[in-house]
Motif scaffolding. Sequence first.
Motif, PDB file in Angstrom:
ATOM      1  N   GLU A  69       0.765  -1.153  -0.064  1.00  0.00           N
ATOM      2  CA  GLU A  69       0.066  -0.036   0.067  1.00  0.00           C
ATOM      3  C   GLU A  69       0.768   1.307   0.110  1.00  0.00           C
ATOM      4  O   GLU A  69       0.224   2.287   0.125  1.00  0.00           O
ATOM      5  CB  GLU A  69      -0.873  -0.119   1.193  1.00  0.00           C
ATOM      6  N   ARG A  70       1.972   1.163  -0.159  1.00  0.00           N
ATOM      7  CA  ARG A  70       3.010   2.368   0.040  1.00  0.00           C
ATOM      8  C   ARG A  70       2.846   3.533  -0.956  1.00  0.00           C
ATOM      9  O   ARG A  70       3.047   4.577  -0.813  1.00  0.00           O
ATOM     10  CB  ARG A  70       4.486   1.908  -0.091  1.00  0.00           C
ATOM     11  N   THR A  71       2.009   2.958  -2.271  1.00  0.00           N
ATOM     12  CA  THR A  71       1.871   4.038  -3.460  1.00  0.00           C
ATOM     13  C   THR A  71       0.479   4.288  -3.393  1.00  0.00           C
ATOM     14  O   THR A  71       0.074   5.025  -4.204  1.00  0.00           O
ATOM     15  CB  THR A  71       2.348   3.494  -4.671  1.00  0.00           C
ATOM     16  N   ASN A  72      -0.681   3.776  -2.477  1.00  0.00           N
ATOM     17  CA  ASN A  72      -1.904   4.153  -2.573  1.00  0.00           C
ATOM     18  C   ASN A  72      -2.098   5.627  -2.145  1.00  0.00           C
ATOM     19  O   ASN A  72      -1.743   5.944  -1.138  1.00  0.00           O
ATOM     20  CB  ASN A  72      -2.517   3.083  -1.414  1.00  0.00           C
ATOM     21  N   PRO A  73      -2.587   6.463  -3.160  1.00  0.00           N
ATOM     22  CA  PRO A  73      -3.018   7.689  -3.153  1.00  0.00           C
ATOM     23  C   PRO A  73      -4.016   8.256  -1.821  1.00  0.00           C
ATOM     24  O   PRO A  73      -3.638   9.236  -1.106  1.00  0.00           O
ATOM     25  CB  PRO A  73      -3.802   8.103  -4.374  1.00  0.00           C
ATOM     26  N   ALA A  74      -4.875   7.037  -1.791  1.00  0.00           N
ATOM     27  CA  ALA A  74      -5.646   7.620  -0.399  1.00  0.00           C
ATOM     28  C   ALA A  74      -4.992   7.268   0.903  1.00  0.00           C
ATOM     29  O   ALA A  74      -5.398   8.114   1.806  1.00  0.00           O
ATOM     30  CB  ALA A  74      -7.155   6.606  -0.393  1.00  0.00           C
ATOM     31  N   LEU A  75      -4.110   6.513   0.833  1.00  0.00           N
ATOM     32  CA  LEU A  75      -3.285   6.304   2.155  1.00  0.00           C
ATOM     33  C   LEU A  75      -2.327   7.373   2.448  1.00  0.00           C
ATOM     34  O   LEU A  75      -2.091   7.839   3.409  1.00  0.00           O
ATOM     35  CB  LEU A  75      -2.717   4.860   2.254  1.00  0.00           C
ATOM     36  N   ARG A  76      -1.839   7.983   1.294  1.00  0.00           N
ATOM     37  CA  ARG A  76      -1.116   8.992   1.250  1.00  0.00           C
ATOM     38  C   ARG A  76      -1.515  10.267   1.851  1.00  0.00           C
ATOM     39  O   ARG A  76      -0.994  10.874   2.694  1.00  0.00           O
ATOM     40  CB  ARG A  76      -0.342   9.482  -0.075  1.00  0.00           C
ATOM     41  N   ILE A  77      -2.726  10.675   1.305  1.00  0.00           N
ATOM     42  CA  ILE A  77      -3.406  11.751   1.862  1.00  0.00           C
ATOM     43  C   ILE A  77      -3.773  11.486   3.422  1.00  0.00           C
ATOM     44  O   ILE A  77      -3.595  12.518   4.168  1.00  0.00           O
ATOM     45  CB  ILE A  77      -4.974  11.660   1.082  1.00  0.00           C
ATOM     46  N   LEU A  78      -4.308  10.413   3.954  1.00  0.00           N
ATOM     47  CA  LEU A  78      -4.691  10.074   5.279  1.00  0.00           C
ATOM     48  C   LEU A  78      -3.213  10.246   5.924  1.00  0.00           C
ATOM     49  O   LEU A  78      -3.110  10.884   7.243  1.00  0.00           O
ATOM     50  CB  LEU A  78      -4.680   8.731   5.527  1.00  0.00           C
ATOM     51  N   GLN A  79      -2.073   9.872   5.442  1.00  0.00           N
ATOM     52  CA  GLN A  79      -0.676   9.994   6.265  1.00  0.00           C
ATOM     53  C   GLN A  79      -0.475  11.728   6.238  1.00  0.00           C
ATOM     54  O   GLN A  79       0.030  12.114   7.401  1.00  0.00           O
ATOM     55  CB  GLN A  79       0.487   9.263   5.556  1.00  0.00           C
ATOM     56  N   ASN A 100       6.083  21.035   5.648  1.00  0.00           N
ATOM     57  CA  ASN A 100       5.056  20.164   5.146  1.00  0.00           C
ATOM     58  C   ASN A 100       5.238  18.552   5.515  1.00  0.00           C
ATOM     59  O   ASN A 100       6.239  18.198   5.988  1.00  0.00           O
ATOM     60  CB  ASN A 100       5.180  20.390   3.502  1.00  0.00           C
ATOM     61  N   CYS A 101       4.074  17.874   5.127  1.00  0.00           N
ATOM     62  CA  CYS A 101       4.097  16.336   5.632  1.00  0.00           C
ATOM     63  C   CYS A 101       4.238  15.605   4.539  1.00  0.00           C
ATOM     64  O   CYS A 101       3.390  14.764   3.948  1.00  0.00           O
ATOM     65  CB  CYS A 101       2.925  16.249   6.375  1.00  0.00           C
ATOM     66  N   GLY A 102       5.160  15.845   3.581  1.00  0.00           N
ATOM     67  CA  GLY A 102       5.351  15.243   2.325  1.00  0.00           C
ATOM     68  C   GLY A 102       6.070  13.784   2.501  1.00  0.00           C
ATOM     69  O   GLY A 102       6.092  13.411   3.716  1.00  0.00           O
ATOM     70  N   SER A 103       6.364  13.037   1.565  1.00  0.00           N
ATOM     71  CA  SER A 103       6.967  11.915   1.832  1.00  0.00           C
ATOM     72  C   SER A 103       8.641  12.042   2.197  1.00  0.00           C
ATOM     73  O   SER A 103       9.112  11.106   2.380  1.00  0.00           O
ATOM     74  CB  SER A 103       6.898  11.130   0.314  1.00  0.00           C
ATOM     75  N   ASN A 104       8.956  13.153   2.330  1.00  0.00           N
ATOM     76  CA  ASN A 104      10.413  13.094   2.772  1.00  0.00           C
ATOM     77  C   ASN A 104      10.539  12.734   4.144  1.00  0.00           C
ATOM     78  O   ASN A 104       9.826  13.630   4.866  1.00  0.00           O
ATOM     79  CB  ASN A 104      10.920  14.564   2.385  1.00  0.00           C
ATOM     80  N   THR A 105      11.137  11.880   4.427  1.00  0.00           N
ATOM     81  CA  THR A 105      11.387  11.414   5.777  1.00  0.00           C
ATOM     82  C   THR A 105      12.667  12.019   6.293  1.00  0.00           C
ATOM     83  O   THR A 105      12.897  11.713   7.439  1.00  0.00           O
ATOM     84  CB  THR A 105      11.558   9.761   5.789  1.00  0.00           C
ATOM     85  N   SER A 106      12.971  12.963   5.787  1.00  0.00           N
ATOM     86  CA  SER A 106      14.397  13.431   6.569  1.00  0.00           C
ATOM     87  C   SER A 106      13.967  14.932   7.200  1.00  0.00           C
ATOM     88  O   SER A 106      14.592  15.681   7.360  1.00  0.00           O
ATOM     89  CB  SER A 106      15.502  13.821   5.617  1.00  0.00           C
ATOM     90  N   ARG A 107      12.779  14.940   7.702  1.00  0.00           N
ATOM     91  CA  ARG A 107      12.196  16.232   8.232  1.00  0.00           C
ATOM     92  C   ARG A 107      13.042  16.417   9.603  1.00  0.00           C
ATOM     93  O   ARG A 107      13.195  15.517  10.028  1.00  0.00           O
ATOM     94  CB  ARG A 107      10.657  16.085   8.433  1.00  0.00           C
TER      95      ARG A 107
END
Length: 113
Positions: A69-79, A100-107
């Motif tokens: 599910e790593r690329t599921n758009p609905a889950l990305r919005i939820l995350q 922002n809360c994007g996919s960048n994990t180096s926040r």
Amino acid sequence: MYAGVGEGRFVRTKSFFSMTAVVKDNELPKGLAALLTEARRIREFGVTPGELDRQKSEMLRGIEQAYRERTNPALRILQQNTCAIFLKTSRFRASPTNTNCGSNTSRKFRWQR
């Protein structure tokens, strides 16, 4: 009803022990009794090979599901929404360089008192 015990580690030097019971309304005494029984059983006898295998399978299934599910758009919005709520309501705040809360994990996060 479900009852279980577990342990884990928050960080290298800090571990935890947890006891969980899910009971119907008005069955709290029954749930507490089940927790104490389960904790005693684990302390005295440990876990059975079947229990260990079942837990390993559940963990692997969860990891595989998360990967699928790593690329599921609905889950990305939820995350992203969950991350945004966390940053707005917790004592952690995003650094001014990245809010922002994007996919960048180096926040970068800092503790605010």
